[in-house]
Design an enzyme around this catalytic site. Structure first.
Site, PDB file in Angstrom:
ATOM      1  N   ASN A   1      36.743 -60.684  -6.752  1.00  0.00           N
ATOM      2  CA  ASN A   1      36.654 -60.213  -8.135  1.00  0.00           C
ATOM      3  C   ASN A   1      37.624 -59.056  -8.309  1.00  0.00           C
ATOM      4  OD1 ASN A   1      35.929 -59.233 -10.627  1.00  0.00           O
ATOM      5  ND2 ASN A   1      33.890 -58.541 -10.009  1.00  0.00           N
ATOM      6  N   TRP A   2      38.746 -59.343  -8.933  1.00  0.00           N
ATOM      7  CA  TRP A   2      39.795 -58.317  -9.069  1.00  0.00           C
ATOM      8  C   TRP A   2      39.448 -57.276 -10.123  1.00  0.00           C
ATOM      9  CZ3 TRP A   2      45.087 -61.427  -9.123  1.00  0.00           C
ATOM     10  CH2 TRP A   2      45.192 -62.154  -7.923  1.00  0.00           C
ATOM     11  N   LYS A   3      38.462 -57.545 -10.937  1.00  0.00           N
ATOM     12  CA  LYS A   3      38.072 -56.641 -12.043  1.00  0.00           C
ATOM     13  C   LYS A   3      39.298 -56.351 -12.921  1.00  0.00           C
ATOM     14  CE  LYS A   3      34.354 -55.078  -9.147  1.00  0.00           C
ATOM     15  NZ  LYS A   3      33.399 -54.053  -8.797  1.00  0.00           N
TER      16      LYS A   3
ATOM     17  N   HIS B   1      27.824 -60.128 -14.153  1.00  0.00           N
ATOM     18  CA  HIS B   1      28.189 -59.018 -13.265  1.00  0.00           C
ATOM     19  C   HIS B   1      27.570 -57.724 -13.792  1.00  0.00           C
ATOM     20  CE1 HIS B   1      30.494 -56.042 -11.095  1.00  0.00           C
ATOM     21  NE2 HIS B   1      30.740 -56.998 -10.219  1.00  0.00           N
TER      22      HIS B   1
ATOM     23  N   GLU C   1      28.683 -54.848 -14.013  1.00  0.00           N
ATOM     24  CA  GLU C   1      29.547 -54.040 -14.875  1.00  0.00           C
ATOM     25  C   GLU C   1      29.531 -54.562 -16.310  1.00  0.00           C
ATOM     26  OE1 GLU C   1      33.024 -54.148 -12.386  1.00  0.00           O
ATOM     27  OE2 GLU C   1      31.945 -52.911 -10.928  1.00  0.00           O
TER      28      GLU C   1
ATOM     29  N   GLU D   1      24.045 -58.881  -5.956  1.00  0.00           N
ATOM     30  CA  GLU D   1      24.849 -57.663  -5.912  1.00  0.00           C
ATOM     31  C   GLU D   1      23.999 -56.465  -6.322  1.00  0.00           C
ATOM     32  OE1 GLU D   1      29.337 -58.621  -6.142  1.00  0.00           O
ATOM     33  OE2 GLU D   1      28.597 -58.193  -8.130  1.00  0.00           O
TER      34      GLU D   1
ATOM     35  N   GLY E   1      31.084 -50.968  -5.377  1.00  0.00           N
ATOM     36  CA  GLY E   1      32.152 -49.976  -5.500  1.00  0.00           C
ATOM     37  C   GLY E   1      31.775 -48.601  -4.984  1.00  0.00           C
TER      38      GLY E   1
ATOM     39  N   SER F   1      30.453 -53.641  -1.821  1.00  0.00           N
ATOM     40  CA  SER F   1      31.145 -52.922  -0.740  1.00  0.00           C
ATOM     41  C   SER F   1      31.289 -53.760   0.531  1.00  0.00           C
ATOM     42  CB  SER F   1      30.451 -51.586  -0.459  1.00  0.00           C
ATOM     43  OG  SER F   1      30.488 -50.755  -1.602  1.00  0.00           O
TER      44      SER F   1
ATOM     45  N   GLY G   1      34.833 -57.163  -4.240  1.00  0.00           N
ATOM     46  CA  GLY G   1      35.577 -56.439  -5.265  1.00  0.00           C
ATOM     47  C   GLY G   1      36.799 -55.763  -4.665  1.00  0.00           C
ATOM     48  N   GLY G   2      36.662 -54.489  -4.352  1.00  0.00           N
ATOM     49  CA  GLY G   2      37.794 -53.674  -3.893  1.00  0.00           C
ATOM     50  C   GLY G   2      38.618 -54.319  -2.791  1.00  0.00           C
TER      51      GLY G   2
HETATM   52  P1  PGA Z   1      32.937 -54.028  -4.451  1.00  0.00           P
HETATM   53  O1  PGA Z   1      32.624 -54.880  -5.751  1.00  0.00           O
HETATM   54  O2  PGA Z   1      33.219 -55.006  -3.335  1.00  0.00           O
HETATM   55  O3  PGA Z   1      34.155 -53.224  -4.809  1.00  0.00           O
HETATM   56  O4  PGA Z   1      31.744 -53.184  -4.165  1.00  0.00           O
HETATM   57  C1  PGA Z   1      31.844 -56.059  -5.664  1.00  0.00           C
HETATM   58  C2  PGA Z   1      31.699 -56.654  -7.028  1.00  0.00           C
HETATM   59  O5  PGA Z   1      31.605 -55.903  -8.007  1.00  0.00           O
HETATM   60  O6  PGA Z   1      31.659 -57.886  -7.173  1.00  0.00           O
END
Ligand code: PGA
Length: 264
Positions: free
Chosen positions: A19-21, A104, A106, A177, A183, A220, A241-242
């Site tokens: 997930n590149w966001k 998600h 977010e 999640e 994050g 994470s 994500g990251g």
């Molecule tokens: P993260 O994000 O790996 O940066 O914690 C995961 C996600 O939001 O899917």
């Protein structure tokens, strides 16, 4: 009942999604996707998906066409067309885009999306022919208050509510999640992740008669903790994500998931 239905792992192909966001320009995204494709070329036994921003989807479709890397959107709207400024219809990406992510945190917590809206998005994306990753997870205060299971159940139940019969297990994936792990560098322990992923599988069977779907962990995930997480019985992969913004690290996480498939 198969091993998978009983909560085993043997016949569930692991899936790792990046997930590149809201990161990368289109040019940077093209480079990253091409690096991911090259770095994962020899990694078999795992499904690999990238979820770039909407602006990147069409050019990435050309870049990834015929490759082992699948393409998905980070969100999708519940209506198929109309006066919905700024929204993207599932029909606009169907036929050339493989996946859509919905729910998600977010979007739930950051943009005020409700459980019901997530369910509508899930149903609309499935109806359009997309495969869907549905994200669920509790906040830190909900966990501290002993509400993890009830929050997960509420989110799952709302997600499946719009369906008269649950979709096939091969067209949807649940991503657990925990909001406090996204994050933050605070990964759930393998035991915590296992406990909730097993709970999700049981809930899908008992409440929705929907066995066999894969359940991912997200929050994470890094190359350092991936193998310990994937060693857990009910984790069928990861939503990353990251670390998905670094092709070599993302490839190493996919390799760890593939190794799980071989020992299962
Ligand atoms: P993260 O994000 O790996 O940066 O914690 C995961 C996600 O939001 O899917």
């Amino acid at each position: 009942m198969s091993a998978a239905d009983a909560g085993g792992t043997s016949d569930r192909l692991p899936l790792v999604a990046g997930n590149w966001k809201m990161n990368t320009t289109v040019e940077e995204g093209l480079r990253l996707a091409s690096d991911v494709r090259d770095a994962t070329r020899d990694v078999g036994g795992v499904e690999i998906v990238v979820l770039p921003p909407f602006t990147h989807l069409w050019p990435l479709r050309d870049l990834l066409r015929g490759s082992h890397v699948q393409l998905g959107a980070q969100d999708v709207f519940w209506e198929t067309a109309g006066a919905y400024t700024g929204e993207i219809s599932p029909l606009m990406i169907t036929g050339w885009c493989d996946f859509a992510l919905v729910g998600h945190s977010e979007r739930r917590h950051g943009r005020g999306e409700t459980d019901v809206q997530v369910g509508r998005k899930f149903a609309a994306a499935i109806a359009a022919g997309l495969s869907v990753i549905v994200a669920v997870g509790e906040t830190e205060s909900e966990r501290d208050g002993g509400q993890t299971s009830s929050v997960i159940d509420r989110q799952l139940d709302a997600a499946f509510q719009p369906f008269s019969a649950p979709p096939n297990a091969d067209v949807f994936v649940i991503a657990y999640e925990p909001v406090w792990a996204i994050g933050t560098g605070r990964t759930a322990t393998p035991d915590q992740a296992q406990e909730v992923c097993a709970h999700i599988k049981a809930r899908l069977v008992e409440r929705w008669s929907a066995p066999g779907a894969r359940v991912l962990y997200g929050g994470s995930v890094t190359v350092e903790n991936a193998a310990a997480l994937f060693a857990q019985r009910d984790l069928d992969g990861a939503l990353v994500g990251g670390a998905s913004l670094r092709a070599a690290e993302f490839a190493a996480i996919a390799t760890a998931a593939a190794a799980r498939a071989r020992v299962a």
